[in-house]
Motif scaffolding. Structure first.
Motif, PDB file in Angstrom:
ATOM      1  N   PRO A 110      32.739 -27.930  24.431  1.00 30.60           N
ATOM      2  CA  PRO A 110      33.114 -29.353  23.864  1.00 30.60           C
ATOM      3  C   PRO A 110      34.656 -29.542  24.126  1.00 30.60           C
ATOM      4  O   PRO A 110      35.259 -30.440  24.246  1.00 30.60           O
ATOM      5  CB  PRO A 110      32.739 -29.158  22.632  1.00 30.60           C
ATOM      6  N   PHE A 123      28.376 -23.960  26.664  1.00 34.16           N
ATOM      7  CA  PHE A 123      27.913 -25.122  25.967  1.00 34.16           C
ATOM      8  C   PHE A 123      26.630 -24.395  25.190  1.00 34.16           C
ATOM      9  O   PHE A 123      25.843 -25.154  24.746  1.00 34.16           O
ATOM     10  CB  PHE A 123      27.195 -26.261  26.721  1.00 34.16           C
ATOM     11  N   ARG A 162      24.986 -25.745  21.740  1.00 37.72           N
ATOM     12  CA  ARG A 162      25.969 -26.862  21.448  1.00 37.72           C
ATOM     13  C   ARG A 162      24.967 -28.157  21.450  1.00 37.72           C
ATOM     14  O   ARG A 162      25.270 -29.105  21.140  1.00 37.72           O
ATOM     15  CB  ARG A 162      26.865 -27.177  22.366  1.00 37.72           C
ATOM     16  N   SER A 206      22.115 -34.694  22.875  1.00 34.68           N
ATOM     17  CA  SER A 206      23.463 -33.666  22.828  1.00 34.68           C
ATOM     18  C   SER A 206      23.251 -33.075  24.064  1.00 34.68           C
ATOM     19  O   SER A 206      24.332 -32.800  25.004  1.00 34.68           O
ATOM     20  CB  SER A 206      23.407 -33.179  21.618  1.00 34.68           C
ATOM     21  N   TRP A 249      26.473 -33.678  26.796  1.00 33.22           N
ATOM     22  CA  TRP A 249      27.221 -32.761  27.198  1.00 33.22           C
ATOM     23  C   TRP A 249      27.257 -32.418  28.771  1.00 33.22           C
ATOM     24  O   TRP A 249      28.125 -32.069  29.387  1.00 33.22           O
ATOM     25  CB  TRP A 249      26.996 -31.305  26.513  1.00 33.22           C
ATOM     26  N   TYR A 307      30.201 -32.725  31.405  1.00 37.23           N
ATOM     27  CA  TYR A 307      30.494 -31.432  32.220  1.00 37.23           C
ATOM     28  C   TYR A 307      30.363 -32.056  33.736  1.00 37.23           C
ATOM     29  O   TYR A 307      30.996 -31.421  34.355  1.00 37.23           O
ATOM     30  CB  TYR A 307      29.401 -30.410  31.707  1.00 37.23           C
ATOM     31  N   THR A 334      28.916 -31.717  16.237  1.00 39.51           N
ATOM     32  CA  THR A 334      28.244 -32.365  17.147  1.00 39.51           C
ATOM     33  C   THR A 334      28.239 -33.888  16.925  1.00 39.51           C
ATOM     34  O   THR A 334      28.287 -34.821  17.673  1.00 39.51           O
ATOM     35  CB  THR A 334      26.767 -31.816  17.512  1.00 39.51           C
ATOM     36  N   ALA A 346      31.603 -36.004  19.197  1.00 37.67           N
ATOM     37  CA  ALA A 346      30.754 -35.920  20.637  1.00 37.67           C
ATOM     38  C   ALA A 346      30.198 -36.842  21.049  1.00 37.67           C
ATOM     39  O   ALA A 346      30.242 -37.228  22.330  1.00 37.67           O
ATOM     40  CB  ALA A 346      29.764 -34.747  20.226  1.00 37.67           C
ATOM     41  N   TRP A 374      30.746 -38.495  24.792  1.00 38.99           N
ATOM     42  CA  TRP A 374      29.857 -38.541  25.976  1.00 38.99           C
ATOM     43  C   TRP A 374      29.861 -40.213  26.511  1.00 38.99           C
ATOM     44  O   TRP A 374      29.967 -39.956  27.777  1.00 38.99           O
ATOM     45  CB  TRP A 374      28.568 -38.253  25.486  1.00 38.99           C
TER      46      TRP A 374
END
Lengths: 586, 476
Positions: B209, B355, B358, B364, B368, B372, B450, B454, B458
């Motif tokens: 993160p 991750f 996570r 989520s 992520w 990424y 999260t 987060a 994203w």
């Protein structure tokens, strides 16, 4: 799940999917209609533009529920989530799907993306609106939907025994709980670790560290409630297990289903002196005691001037020519001879090893050819194998055989007799050979409602009319199957009969030698030894233990074995403790 | 700690939201005054005076500020991380405001065309600045200063400076390889590294993160250091035009990597310091990587393979497999496919390491993964691949536009990687099934994190990833 979260039921899941799809349809149609009204997009394939956006909106919206775990995540999460999903939908549909439908290869170039920029904005905004509508609809569904009926109490399952079968059952129950089965599982075991018994003989010979072939039950079944203690009593009428957890007062564990996986214990069949003077090889304590005992004897023998006493100290007798006995005598041979350079007072020919077996051939579990091979390899090293005779009794310094022979020894290892854990005998149920509980093909104990038995303490009928052998590979699969069967019964379905075909068997014969078969294909010598190591290494519970055992083996190639005696002096070994008392077996 | 009042929802959000909206409106309004766009806003009320435009703008800013405060009122956003909610909110309103509602209110047709969007690049940056200002003022109004204080500790600042300098040196070196002047990249590492703990506190968190957050932080720094301050200091004017953005786009990948690397190093240095100098095991307690990390690695390989297969479609269509094959001296598409899948698995393993645990749901995992994937487009597609093939990093507006197929592939790869990894982790490692209260507290803390910034990260990453290459293309 985290506090406050519940597992959504099927109705709630479909409702969330429907809510998302409805929201996506509204958002897609709105944005598509706006774009068409503004002359930004033309209709496609005879359909107005908002149809494509509506369909895409339904797909994106229907994904909202699964994406957010069928919960209402809050507008601040749902809206950005919808925007991200909308952008991905744009990539999938307008950059990829549409060109394909037109019969063109997708470019995914900046130019193509630039041409689809309007759709990108449309997807982004409709995605955000979809997220907002999903959030609202999900909240509405939650408010309007009738409260879910209180689920009944979860079925209480108590698993007794932390061996292969018990731990496999517990792990399977964890998986079943993840799939929505409501089961309250407690695992009870007198030892807090799962012992990888196929490598026990190597611990006795000092080739492996004791801790490295054991996995803590709490780690192996980390989401199961674990109780470290001994089961004192099972009451199948009141469906209660009485547990002695060391607190001084018995504790009652009620159950709806009981899985007995208590294994077996060494059994001397009442032979005089065996209980008092023989070593067993059933757990880590046995292996450690035996190793320390042998090394202590070597220390004494090295200084012993009397030849007769020295021979007695250096004579090692193993009763039982099955897997355990054969591996034990081979490993003892390896241990003694690998450390002899430390003991200049002991000649290479001084140690004597005797394997006593009642049958005509050792290793009856293997095909005769492999048994003969093993016999030949052992005898080639000088190990005396006495076939067709039994141990008749044991004293502090000798072993009597049924042939009348008296072998003077300080080391007598008993592997010739096993019987089901005495706890099985306390149940009012039929027992078969070795005291094992007779169960039906689904592993239920007939006549005892809610009681199941697996592993060495159960006689499970095989399709060929016999029973399944007491091996680790069977115990693991029986444990998994019994968990499935209990879940099936709790769900109102019928349990399935256990069926498994043995994959193969291997026996280690000491230094770089083994014998065995896989699905009828036979192996012996170095190839079998490498297979044995590879297979059992892979079967060890957990990557950590595999790494540690691998390191042990690697170090064993480079360094001599450790001869440190860590236990109290030999004369303090409590001989009576070598055989477990009845209440210790679970 | 919450940045904004939670109780009372919209009502409690009115005052702080309005104040924050005024602050954001002043910042954006000042920029609009310099850019001369206030009369456009005034045309909403059929006027053309910049003063009227400023008043209308301020009213809108207040309304949107209240909306923002209400939107994030239930989020457990950490003080510094509210910044990303502000940025995402600003980006969203750029689409909904000047591109959609403003033309409608002015009686003009909505024009979601790329040329129009490029003309609105100044507005985009203005909206981002507005979101930043609103978020930071809300943080100040919340009275949450503890984390700022923790970021002011000398050791933390030193760690930030070290991370920034190190990252600046590495990324600056890559910038030199790019052939173009790396600009202030090496030196930018120092203020960027010092600013990181001040904004985001010194709290320990996962490196994954942190990397995504750092990438977004790097984008923000690019706006400040490349688009805003130089013309302002040099000429006293703002130049957020499409042309200026395209000219500065060559250093955008550098800033993104600088931010990502700085945050990663800051996090890792913190973990290292905790591991070496913490004498209380309770403070240093982390799960031994060998316990379940190896299983996570296996899952990373599988998830990376799944993502790689998705990516393969783009690679085949773009004819990029022979190029990838050149990494190992090959030329055929088959070798390229093999190399591509191996790389996909290696990146998958890195995802698993960074991750692990996570992902709380598919959303989520998707978030992520996509983020990424974007970071790897900048690092791999724009930087490492051309360098390893003996060329220069594609750090330019044209280079980014040319690599757009690769971007689509990386985002699709990330989406598949994140979702498959989550599914594997949930199937085999149901770590959220709690056994005791301590475990529940740990899980709740992670979920809170999260649910912090987060989702904003994203979305912001996905928007910027797809929009920026398009906006800056054709202008440099």
């Amino acid at each position: 799940m985290a506090p406050g979260d519940g597992v959504a039921g099927p109705v709630a899941r479909w409702a969330s999917v429907g809510a998302g799809a409805g929201g996506g349809l509204v958002a897609g149609v709105l944005v598509g209609a706006l774009m068409e009204h503004q002359g930004m997009v033309a209709g496609r394939a005879g359909a107005p533009a908002w149809v494509a956006f509506g369909v895409l909106g339904v797909v994106v919206g229907a994904a909202m529920g699964p994406l957010h775990g069928h919960r209402a995540p809050g507008a601040a999460v749902a809206v950005p989530g919808g925007m991200t999903a909308g952008l991905l939908g744009w990539m999938v549909w307008f950059l990829t799907g549409e060109p394909l439908l037109r019969g063109e290869a997708p470019e995914w170039s900046a130019e193509a993306a630039g041409r689809a920029y309007r759709e990108l904005v449309g997807c982004l905004l409709s995605g955000g609106l979809t997220g907002a509508l999903y959030q609202g609809a999900a909240l509405l569904v939650r408010r309007l939907a009738p409260p879910a009926p209180e689920p009944g109490p979860a079925a209480r399952v108590v698993v007794v025994g932390g061996g292969f079968a018990g731990v496999a059952a517990a792990r399977r129950f964890e998986r079943l709980a993840l799939r929505g089965h409501r089961l309250d599982v407690t695992l009870v075991s007198a030892s807090n670790y799962l012992l990888f018994t196929p490598m026990l003989a190597e611990v006795a010979s000092g080739a492996l560290q004791a801790r490295h072939i054991s996995a803590p039950v709490r780690a192996a079944a980390s989401h199961t409630r674990f109780r470290h203690g001994t089961v004192e009593q099972i009451d199948p009428v009141r469906r209660t297990v009485t547990l002695d957890a060391g607190s001084g007062r018995p504790e009652a564990l009620p159950y709806d289903h009981l899985v007995l996986a208590v294994g077996s214990v060494a059994h001397a069949a009442g032979l005089p002196g065996v209980d008092e003077h023989a070593f067993t090889l059933k757990d880590l304590g046995d292996a450690r005691v035996l190793r320390d005992h042998v090394l202590a004897l070597l220390e004494r023998a090295d200084l012993e001037p009397d030849d007769r006493k020295r021979r007695q100290l250096l004579t090692f007798v193993v009763a039982g020519g099955g897997f355990a006995g054969t591996e034990a005598v081979a490993e003892l041979f390896d241990l003694v001879h690998s450390v002899l350079p430390y003991y200049p007072g002991i000649g290479e020919g001084d140690p004597r090893f005797v394997l006593v077996h009642s049958g005509a051939m050792i290793l009856p579990e293997l095909p005769p050819e492999l048994g003969a091979y093993a016999l030949e390899r052992l005898r080639a090293r000088g190990i005396e194998v006495r076939l067709g005779v039994r141990a008749a009794g044991a004293g502090p310094a000798d072993v009597r055989l049924t042939s009348g022979e008296l072998i003077s020894t300080r080391t007598f290892v008993w592997t010739a007799g096993q019987r089901a854990n005495p706890l099985a005998a306390t149940l009012p149920a039929e027992r078969g050979r070795g005291g094992a509980l007779v169960v039906d093909a689904t592993m239920r104990v007939p006549g005892l409602e809610g009681v199941w038995a697996v592993g060495d303490c159960a006689r499970i009928p095989a399709p060929d009319g016999g029973t399944y052998p007491p091996t680790a590979q069977h115990a693991q699969r029986e444990g998994r199957q019994v968990a499935d069967n209990i879940a099936a019964v709790v769900s109102g379905r019928a349990p399935r009969p256990f069926a498994f075909r043995t994959l193969g068997v291997f026996v280690a014969l000491g230094h770089r030698t083994a014998a065995g078969e896989i699905r009828g294909r036979r192996f012996s010598g170095l190839a079998a030894w490498m297979l044995w190591r590879g297979i059992y290494l892979a079967k060890l519970p957990g990557i950590e233990k595999r790494a540690r055992v691998l390191f042990d083996w690697a170090l064993d190639l480079a360094f001599p074995r450790d001869i440190a005696v860590t236990a109290p002096p030999a004369h303090r070994f409590p001989a009576a403790a070598r055989f477990p008392r009845p209440e210790e077996g679970s | 700690m919450s940045a904004v009042p939670r109780a009372g929802g919209l009502r409690a959000a009115v005052l702080p939201g309005a104040v924050a909206g005024v602050a954001g409106g002043l910042v954006f309004g000042a920029a609009m005054a310099m850019l001369g766009t206030l009369p456009t806003v005034a045309s909403i009320v059929r006027a053309d005076s910049p003063y009227t435009g400023f008043a209308v703008h301020l009213v809108i800013a207040v309304v949107l500020g209240i909306g923002f405060a209400a939107l994030v009122s239930r989020q457990r956003a950490r003080a510094g991380e509210l910044l990303f909610w502000g940025l995402a909110y600003g980006a969203f309103w750029w689409f909904l405001g000047p591109q959609t509602l403003l033309p409608l209110l002015r009686g003009l047709p909505v024009a979601w065309d790329l040329a129009g969007a490029r003309a609105l690049v100044p507005s985009l940056i203005g909206h981002l600045c507005y979101g930043t200002a609103v978020a930071l003022v809300l943080v100040l109004l919340s009275g949450s200063r503890d984390r700022v204080r923790s970021g002011l500790r000398p050791t933390v600042l030193l760690r930030g400076a070290a991370a920034g300098l190190l990252a600046g040196s590495v990324v600056g070196g890559l910038g030199v390889m790019a052939g173009a002047s790396p600009g202030p990249l090496p030196l930018a590492g120092l203020p960027l590294g010092l600013g990181y703990p001040l904004l985001f506190s010194a709290e320990r968190e996962g490196a994954g993160p942190a990397i995504v957050r750092g990438a977004a932080y790097g984008f923000l720094c690019w706006i400040a250091a490349e688009l805003t301050l130089p013309p302002l200091l040099r000429d006293g004017v703002l130049d957020w035009s499409h042309t200026a953005a395209a000219a500065a786009a060559g250093r955008l990948p550098g800033y993104i990597l600088l931010g990502a690397l700085t945050s990663a190093l800051f996090t890792l240095l913190g973990a290292l310091a905790a591991g070496l100098f913490t004498d209380d095991v309770r403070l240093a307690r982390t799960e031994a990587p060998g316990a379940r990390g190896l299983r996570a690695t296996g899952h990373g390989i599988l998830a990376g393979l799944a993502g790689g297969l998705v990516f393969t479609g783009v690679m085949v269509a773009a004819g990029a497999l022979p190029t990838v094959a050149r990494l190992v001296g090959g030329q055929s598409a088959a070798v390229g496919l093999l190399v591509h899948l191996v790389i996909a698995q290696i990146v998958g393993v890195s995802y698993a390491v960074l991750f692990r645990r996570r992902g709380f749901d598919l959303a989520s995992g998707l978030g992520w993964g996509v983020s990424y994937g974007f970071v790897w487009w900048v690092l791999g597609g724009l930087t490492l691949l051309p360098v390893l093939l003996g060329g220069e990093p594609r750090w330019s507006a044209a280079g980014m536009a040319a690599a757009f197929p690769s971007l689509v592939g990386h985002l699709a790869y990330g989406a598949a990687l994140g979702m498959v990894y989550y599914a594997l982790e949930a199937r085999a490692n149901p770590w959220w099934v709690t056994r005791n209260e301590a475990e529940a507290a740990r899980v709740a803390a992670r979920q809170e994190q999260t649910l912090g910034s987060a989702p904003a990260l994203w979305t912001l990453t996905a928007i910027l990833a797809l929009i920026i290459p398009l906006l800056v293309a054709g202008g440099g």
